[in-house]
Design an enzyme around this catalytic site. Structure first.
Site, PDB file in Angstrom:
ATOM      1  N   SER A  54       0.340  -0.798  -0.016  1.00  0.00           N
ATOM      2  CA  SER A  54      -0.153  -0.249  -0.358  1.00  0.00           C
ATOM      3  C   SER A  54       0.846   1.107   0.421  1.00  0.00           C
ATOM      4  CB  SER A  54      -0.865  -0.254   1.127  1.00  0.00           C
ATOM      5  OG  SER A  54      -0.794   0.886   2.122  1.00  0.00           O
ATOM      6  N   LYS A  55       0.325   2.302  -1.212  1.00  0.00           N
ATOM      7  CA  LYS A  55       1.201   3.137  -1.204  1.00  0.00           C
ATOM      8  C   LYS A  55       1.258   4.400   0.066  1.00  0.00           C
ATOM      9  CE  LYS A  55       1.318   5.229  -5.329  1.00  0.00           C
ATOM     10  NZ  LYS A  55       0.511   6.312  -6.214  1.00  0.00           N
ATOM     11  N   ARG A  56       0.268   3.935   1.028  1.00  0.00           N
ATOM     12  CA  ARG A  56      -0.720   5.259   2.049  1.00  0.00           C
ATOM     13  C   ARG A  56       0.720   4.145   3.209  1.00  0.00           C
ATOM     14  NH1 ARG A  56      -5.598   3.817   2.398  1.00  0.00           N
ATOM     15  NH2 ARG A  56      -5.499   3.951   0.310  1.00  0.00           N
ATOM     16  N   ALA A  94       3.445   3.888   3.098  1.00  0.00           N
ATOM     17  CA  ALA A  94       5.114   3.735   1.912  1.00  0.00           C
ATOM     18  C   ALA A  94       5.368   2.536   2.514  1.00  0.00           C
ATOM     19  CB  ALA A  94       5.313   4.991   3.345  1.00  0.00           C
TER      20      ALA A  94
END
Ligand code: GLU
Length: 313
Positions: free
Chosen positions: A249-251, A253
């Site tokens: 997940s990009k969130r 990081a």
């Protein structure tokens, strides 16, 4: 002429999933002597401030993944930022409206959630059709209180295609995806419409992207059909997973380049990603052009790929 593309959404630092996707798009097109277009999918400008796009450009340069048309290089298209291409999406929307296939949807997020059937595969929800058959008066009444989103009415039809990597895929539009968004209630055009308009306008002949977008492809093919555009060939690549099998997940990081870049060179990273993707067994440091002789879609796994700990965090 083969034309591939990188189409990142610059809503954060480029991550390993994007990098693998760009690498395979680059290899797949360049191996056939093709060109690459770079397009920033920044429709939601609040989520995509310009500094992320600038950073992405720097990251692609660091990786040695070149493009022929796009930001910095220019090209025949007016802009390679979707946020500056809304006139094209508007024209396509008007064409679909003329076919009587577009309707306003006044549902709130909460209503959508409550009324939708869960999608069998990826947890997406299928629109229940609440606003599909509102009368003229009902629409006028609701429009006084809320600005509507716009949806495309889909038929009870199956769309099939052969993915260049995943093989035959099919979807019943009404049952597996439902009437989908063309424009949000804040007037931002939806990804599905913008990507079709742009890939066609930019002459893209092959789309390489993550398997999370496989289920979007029949919707996009339906749009190509309605807009009388020629679809590209699609290649969907397996997703990268965290070492414990979680989706990245990009969130979180999870896989940004921030920390990675301080301890690994671009060649080391490409070597590892190519090894995980099955076409560079040694995993030794390598540049993108050096991988051209080794790459083939047949070697790339179809199942999702777990990242080793060393590339994670
Ligand atoms: N902009 C999308 C993303 O970054 C990719 C869209 C596409 O390749 O069709 O996930």
């Amino acid at each position: 002429m083969i034309v591939g593309r990188f189409a990142p959404s610059p809503s954060g630092r480029i991550h390993l999933g994007n990098i693998l996707c760009c690498l395979l798009a680059w290899l797949s097109a360049r191996q056939k002597g093709g060109k690459i277009v770079l397009r920033m999918e920044d429709l939601d400008t609040a989520r995509c401030p310009r500094h992320y796009a600038r950073q992405m450009i720097e990251d692609l340069q660091w990786l040695g993944l070149s493009w022929d048309q796009g930001p910095l290089t220019g090209g025949p298209d007016m802009s390679y930022f979707q946020s500056q291409r809304t006139d094209f999406y508007q024209a396509a929307l008007e064409k679909l409206e003329a076919l009587n296939l577009v309707y306003p949807c006044f549902c709130t997020r909460a209503e959508l959630h409550a009324a939708s059937a869960p999608h069998p595969e990826d947890g997406l929800t299928i629109y229940a059709g609440t606003c599909r058959n509102l009368t003229f008066d009902e629409r006028a009444e609701r429009a006084k209180r809320r600005s509507p989103a716009l949806r495309l009415r889909v038929p009870a039809q199956t769309w099939s295609f052969i993915d260049g990597h995943m093989g035959p895929c099919r979807q019943r539009l009404d049952r597996d995806c439902g009437d989908f968004l063309l424009r949000r209630s804040d007037r931002i055009f939806a990804y599905q419409l913008a990507v079709v308009v742009d890939d066609a306008a930019m002459g893209i002949t092959e789309v390489v992207r993550g398997a999370d977008l496989l289920s979007s492809t029949p919707r996009q093919l339906f749009l190509y059909h309605l807009l009388e555009l020629t679809p590209p060939k699609f290649y969907h690549l397996p997703l990268l997973l965290a070492p414990d099998g979680r989706r990245l997940s990009k969130r979180n990081a999870d896989v940004g380049l921030d920390s990675l870049q301080t301890r690994i060179t671009a060649e080391e990273l490409l070597g590892k990603l190519a090894q995980l993707s099955g076409f560079h067994p040694s995993g030794s440091p390598v540049s993108a052009p050096e991988l051209l002789s080794e790459f083939s879609w047949e070697k790339v796994p179809k199942n999702h790929i777990r990242l080793p700990e060393e590339l994670f965090k």
